[in-house]
Design a protein around this motif. Structure first.
Motif, PDB file in Angstrom:
ATOM      1  N   ILE A  38      -5.829  -1.197  19.939  1.00  0.00           N
ATOM      2  CA  ILE A  38      -7.046  -0.594  19.388  1.00  0.00           C
ATOM      3  C   ILE A  38      -8.212  -0.767  20.361  1.00  0.00           C
ATOM      4  O   ILE A  38      -8.983   0.165  20.613  1.00  0.00           O
ATOM      5  N   ALA A  39      -8.346  -1.990  20.940  1.00  0.00           N
ATOM      6  CA  ALA A  39      -9.468  -2.266  21.829  1.00  0.00           C
ATOM      7  C   ALA A  39      -9.392  -1.476  23.128  1.00  0.00           C
ATOM      8  O   ALA A  39     -10.394  -1.352  23.844  1.00  0.00           O
ATOM      9  N   SER A  40      -8.217  -0.941  23.458  1.00  0.00           N
ATOM     10  CA  SER A  40      -8.115  -0.123  24.670  1.00  0.00           C
ATOM     11  C   SER A  40      -8.906   1.171  24.552  1.00  0.00           C
ATOM     12  O   SER A  40      -9.273   1.777  25.560  1.00  0.00           O
ATOM     13  N   VAL A  41      -9.202   1.600  23.315  1.00  0.00           N
ATOM     14  CA  VAL A  41     -10.013   2.802  23.114  1.00  0.00           C
ATOM     15  C   VAL A  41     -11.468   2.350  23.055  1.00  0.00           C
ATOM     16  O   VAL A  41     -12.083   2.271  21.986  1.00  0.00           O
ATOM     17  N   ASN A  42     -12.045   2.026  24.209  1.00  0.00           N
ATOM     18  CA  ASN A  42     -13.408   1.483  24.250  1.00  0.00           C
ATOM     19  C   ASN A  42     -14.463   2.536  24.551  1.00  0.00           C
ATOM     20  O   ASN A  42     -15.662   2.245  24.490  1.00  0.00           O
ATOM     21  N   GLN A  43     -14.078   3.743  24.875  1.00  0.00           N
ATOM     22  CA  GLN A  43     -15.037   4.834  25.047  1.00  0.00           C
ATOM     23  C   GLN A  43     -14.332   6.152  24.750  1.00  0.00           C
ATOM     24  O   GLN A  43     -13.189   6.357  25.127  1.00  0.00           O
ATOM     25  N   VAL A  44     -15.053   7.002  24.044  1.00  0.00           N
ATOM     26  CA  VAL A  44     -14.477   8.273  23.600  1.00  0.00           C
ATOM     27  C   VAL A  44     -15.438   9.389  23.980  1.00  0.00           C
ATOM     28  O   VAL A  44     -16.649   9.296  23.731  1.00  0.00           O
ATOM     29  N   SER A  45     -14.891  10.427  24.574  1.00  0.00           N
ATOM     30  CA  SER A  45     -15.684  11.615  24.895  1.00  0.00           C
ATOM     31  C   SER A  45     -15.731  12.498  23.650  1.00  0.00           C
ATOM     32  O   SER A  45     -14.695  12.926  23.125  1.00  0.00           O
ATOM     33  N   ILE A  46     -16.929  12.757  23.181  1.00  0.00           N
ATOM     34  CA  ILE A  46     -17.103  13.510  21.948  1.00  0.00           C
ATOM     35  C   ILE A  46     -16.836  14.978  22.210  1.00  0.00           C
ATOM     36  O   ILE A  46     -17.335  15.570  23.177  1.00  0.00           O
TER      37      ILE A  46
END
Length: 962
Positions: A38-46
């Motif tokens: 879960i923590a690997s998804v630390n930034q998401v492009s909207i």
């Protein structure tokens, strides 16, 4: 807020906080396995936007910190992901209730939540729900990351709507006053219609909107709002929120200047789409589109258009201004007792920025301020965490010794008296981490000759603490290793009393757990190398001792070029010395013999103030089978150099490597390697097995009987005898050593223990003539003695008269010794057994020393007066024939004897050992009865004398015939 987050950094102001927690009974390893994914998804492009949303995950977060979410929005928990295990449908209702109960903890701030269920299958699992995801097992959850991305996008939607709602508030003049928990009671009863109150509300809301813009990825808009908030809050002296606005302005500027982040986390942050690639070098012209409703009321402090602010806000703070604003913000936080956590975290953020800017001294000032911040009553665990973080930050700015200090404080905190169960393992681990800061290594090889690095007193204190911690851990082997290391490396800094105490402790520990030379591997993978006692005792030199002369092997010259088989059981080929730090030292051409005792001499001394007992001291070798014979010694206190001989017997042939020596001191086994400075060199020079001294007269013959015994275990097959004369300048007539070897060889081969004799004949012929002047004056009467130098004993007896002639200076300096010396060496070369087959032999040498004396020596000379002239008859001086002075043919010329021709002055050498006659005369006549020319001496009628002499042969004196 009482629990600080020491891992925070400036760029965390841009993140949204999501808590991931287990619900029910979840295996710890499985939970953290899912947590990492879960923590690997630390930034998401909207999607449908150029913005990035950064997420910060925590698996534990105190609810009281969530109450500060309005003060700084990155402290607010906006998302919850619950992980649970559900084995059957019967458990599902209870699991669902637990999940809703978990949401109520953060319910006031949550934007959205998700529940990940593992192990449940059936109808319930087949239901399509947005807030719940079902997986058969922890291994079959391939789309967890995709579910998290969808969850983050839903959070962004709520975040963006709140940002727009705050920016377009149409509640008239009534802007809500945002407060921190401890301020709520202070604002009760305030006049809400005052201008001061309204500016306070506007400034705090402006700062809050700046936080939301920063989280939503609108950096330039956040800078605009922070600048406006700073002006509003400064005007009303709202110092706590003014500090927060300044910190927000610093965070936005840091994000702009350092897009890679300041926390040093792995997997650096990707630059925001709104930032240019070279944001750290130049400022981006223009600004992002400001999403503010034009219909917003200007009376509530929110401008309908922020384009007028872009000109002043587009240039964010410079790196130097960032630090100045941090100092100002921290000073404002320091005015409030309840803002200690905020102040401490701001100091930590500033230090991380200064570490990137390489401004260590300024960073140390922030850390020094952080040390004195009072956070109230902290638990022991919180104290340990605080000191550990301070240590890491000091290490980050290069203050390694200060870092080690706080790490050691954290280690001592682990075993504080107030802790019911002291954590000695954690203490020991933290103490190990302090070693580099104090320039201390647990590898003895790092303590080479030269200047000692670090403070010895502090290092000894730390080593003592390691010994104590390892003992409390229940690991006496570690205690022995650390105590041995302390004694070996810090011996020069220990007082006499400390030396006694350390050695006594070491003996106590080794009685329970004997020390060894194996490598100790700790649970965390750290390896502790063995500690050799090279100073107990100190070895100053190492020297190989040659074999006895009769046991040294030699190789036949004809076989020197051949490659002899290394499996020869006789010869023990060159020794290879191993130097520390080198792969191999050069070979020393030195030979030992298989089966014979070999010796290595060490010069040692005891540096301890008490008697040192060394047991089981022996050689360490490799390459061949070697039987070491250990030695035990007792060295007095602070003794001088003391020789110790280590012996052993090689059982096979080949190349040997002397690796060092092993000892047993204070109950522990230790091995040591010889230092590279102690080169091992074999002794040089010719040595004799035995010697004999003989005294002979010149021309005498004597027999020397030599007994030869085979003391070995092999059959003696060959024998050769040679001689060599050494150290002589005398003229020798013929060989003075002779022997017959046939009789001896008839007894060969010679069995072990058998004896033979060899007779050597010694006969010396030397020339004793021509050593000195044969004629020297004794006195003024002209008495002449032949064969005696001035320094002879006779000269000492016959003293000249006072009016006698002065003795020559050069002659007086001459020391005469009538004994001549000869030296010779008899070499016996023998071989047998396997050595003879391989072309080797041994050699024994006998030194022969000869003192040779002359066979004839004049010891006494006397002169008697004649009573009558008849007692003296003229005779030929050469042939002793009487002369007739009345003969008319005799010459009448009267001359003194010194007028003789020069050829007649010297005495023939053959006369010196037979006879001597002396006459005095003033005339000399020719002998008529001889065909050759003979000179005679005539006796004067008025003065005549007669002389007698004696001669010596083989030690006896005989008078000369008259």
């Amino acid at each position: 807020m009482s629990i600080p987050d020491y891992m925070q950094c400036a760029e965390d102001h841009q993140t949204v906080l999501v808590v991931v927690q287990p619900v029910g009974i979840v295996p710890e390893d499985q939970f953290f396995r899912i947590y990492k994914r879960i923590a690997s998804v630390n930034q998401v492009s909207i999607r449908d936007s150029q913005r990035l949303l950064y997420i910060r995950y925590r698996h534990h977060y105190p609810p009281e910190n969530n109450e500060w979410g309005d003060f700084q929005t990155h402290r607010k928990v906006v998302g919850l992901i619950a992980v649970t295990t559900c084995g059957s449908a019967k458990e599902w209702p209870q699991t669902s209730d637990r999940f809703h109960g978990q949401k109520e903890v953060f319910g006031s701030t949550l934007y959205d939540s998700r529940l990940l269920v593992f192990g449940l299958q059936g109808e319930i699992a087949e239901q399509a729900r947005t807030d719940v995801a079902f997986y058969p097992s922890y291994d079959q959850c391939e789309d967890v990351e995709k579910r998290v991305e969808d969850f983050v996008e839903s959070i962004f939607i709520v975040l963006e709507s709140k940002r727009l709602d705050r920016a377009t508030d149409k509640s008239g003049d009534k802007i809500p006053l945002l407060c921190v928990p401890f301020e709520k009671k202070d604002f009760v009863g305030l006049d809400t219609d005052s201008r001061h109150y309204k500016k306070r509300c506007q400034g705090r809301m402006r700062k809050h909107v700046g936080d939301l813009c920063l989280q939503a990825g609108m950096l330039q808009d956040a800078l605009v709002h922070y600048h406006m908030a700073v002006e509003l809050l400064r005007s009303v002296n709202d110092f706590l929120w003014l500090g927060a606005a300044l910190e927000g302005l610093c965070s936005a500027s840091v994000i702009y200047h350092y897009p890679g982040g300041t926390g040093g986390k792995s997997g650096g942050r990707k630059p925001s789409i709104s930032q240019p690639a070279d944001a750290g070098k130049r400022h981006r012209p223009g600004a992002q589109e400001v999403l503010i409703d034009p219909g917003a009321l200007t009376t509530n402090g929110i401008s309908a258009d922020t384009s007028s602010e872009i000109g002043r806000a587009k240039n964010c703070l410079s790196p130097e201004d960032i630090i100045e604003k941090y100092k100002e913000a921290i000073s404002y936080y320091g005015k409030y007792k309840n803002a200690g956590v905020i102040e401490l975290e701001a100091c930590v953020k500033a230090v991380r920025i200064l570490a990137i800017q390489k401004r260590a001294m300024e960073a140390s000032e922030f850390l020094q301020n952080a040390v004195y911040i009072n956070l109230g009553q902290l638990s022991e665990e919180e104290k340990i965490q605080r000191y550990s973080i301070l240590s890491e930050l000091y290490d980050l700015i290069g203050f390694h010794r200060k870092s080690a200090f706080f790490k050691r404080v954290a280690a001592m905190q682990c075993v504080a008296p107030t802790i019911p169960e002291p954590g000695w393992r954690a203490c020991y681990k933290l103490l190990l981490e302090t070693l580099p800061g104090y320039s201390l290594s647990l590898d003895p090889k790092d303590f080479c000759k030269g200047t000692h690095r670090g403070w010895a007193a502090v290092q000894m204190r730390l080593l003592h603490e390691l010994v104590y911690a390892s003992r409390r851990m229940g690991n006496p082997g570690l205690s022995v290793r650390h105590l041995s290391f302390l004694l070996q490396t810090m011996l020069d800094f220990l007082s006499d009393q400390e030396k006694k105490e350390v050695t006594q402790s070491l003996e106590n520990y080794t009685s329970k757990c004997p020390g060894g030379m194996e490598v100790i591997t700790l649970p965390d993978g750290l390896k502790l190398p063995p500690v050799p006692f090279t100073k107990l005792p100190i070895v100053r030199s190492v020297k190989l001792l040659n074999l006895p002369v009769i046991l040294r092997p030699h190789k036949l010259k004809g076989l020197l070029g051949q490659n002899m088989a290394t499996k020869s059981p006789f010869i023990y080929s060159p020794i290879i010395m191993h130097n520390r730090g080198e792969e191999r030292g050069k070979k020393i051409e030195f030979q030992w013999v298989q089966g014979d005792v070999c010796e290595v001499q060490l010069m040692v001394y005891n540096p301890m103030p008490f008697e040192l007992r060394v047991e089981n001291m022996g050689l360490l070798t490799s390459g061949v089978e070697f039987e070491s014979l250990p030695a035990a010694l007792s060295l007095p206190a602070e003794s001088g150099l003391y020789p110790v001989t280590l012996v052993g017997v090689p059982r096979t042939a080949g190349n040997i490597t002397v690796n060092g020596y092993h000892t047993s001191v204070f109950g522990g086994e230790h091995t040591s390697l010889p230092r590279s400075a102690n080169t091992l060199q074999p002794p040089s020079g010719e040595e004799l097995s035995s010697s004999v001294s003989v005294q002979l007269f010149n021309g005498e013959t004597q027999e020397l009987v030599i007994t030869l015994e085979n003391i070995g275990t092999e059959l003696l097959e060959t024998l050769e005898v040679t001689s060599k004369t050494v150290n002589t300048k005398e003229k020798l007539y013929g060989k003075f050593l002779s022997w017959d070897l046939d009789e001896v060889l008839s007894h060969f081969p010679l069995n072990p223990g058998q004896v033979v004799t060899l007779t050597v004949n010694i006969k010396v012929k030397l020339d004793f003539s021509g050593q000195e002047n044969l004629l020297q004056d004794l006195n003024d009467d002209g008495i002449s003695v032949t064969g005696l130098p001035i320094s002879s004993p006779l000269r000492q007896v016959l003293k000249p008269r006072a009016e006698s002639k002065a003795i020559s200076t050069e002659s007086s300096k001459t020391e005469y010794n009538h004994v001549k010396t000869l030296e010779a060496i008899l070499n016996f070369r023998y071989s047998g057994g396997a050595g003879h087959v391989d072309g080797y032999y041994r050699e024994v040498s006998l030194g022969v020393h000869l003192d040779v004396e002359p066979s004839v020596l004049f010891t006494r000379v006397s002169t008697l007066p004649a009573t009558s002239t008849r007692q003296c008859q003229p005779c030929c001086w050469t042939c002793s024939t009487p002369l007739n002075t009345s003969s008319p043919s005799a010459p009448r010329t009267t001359k003194t004897w010194c007028c003789m021709p020069a050829s007649a002055r010297g005495w023939p050498s053959r006369w010196t050992s037979l006879t001597l006659r002396i006459f005095r005369s003033r005339t000399k006549k020719r002998c008529a009865s001889q065909t050759r020319s003979c000179w005679r001496r005539s006796v004067s009628k008025r003065k005549a004398s007669r002389s007698t002499a004696s001669w010596t042969s083989a030690g006896k004196s005989y008078p000369y015939p008259q």
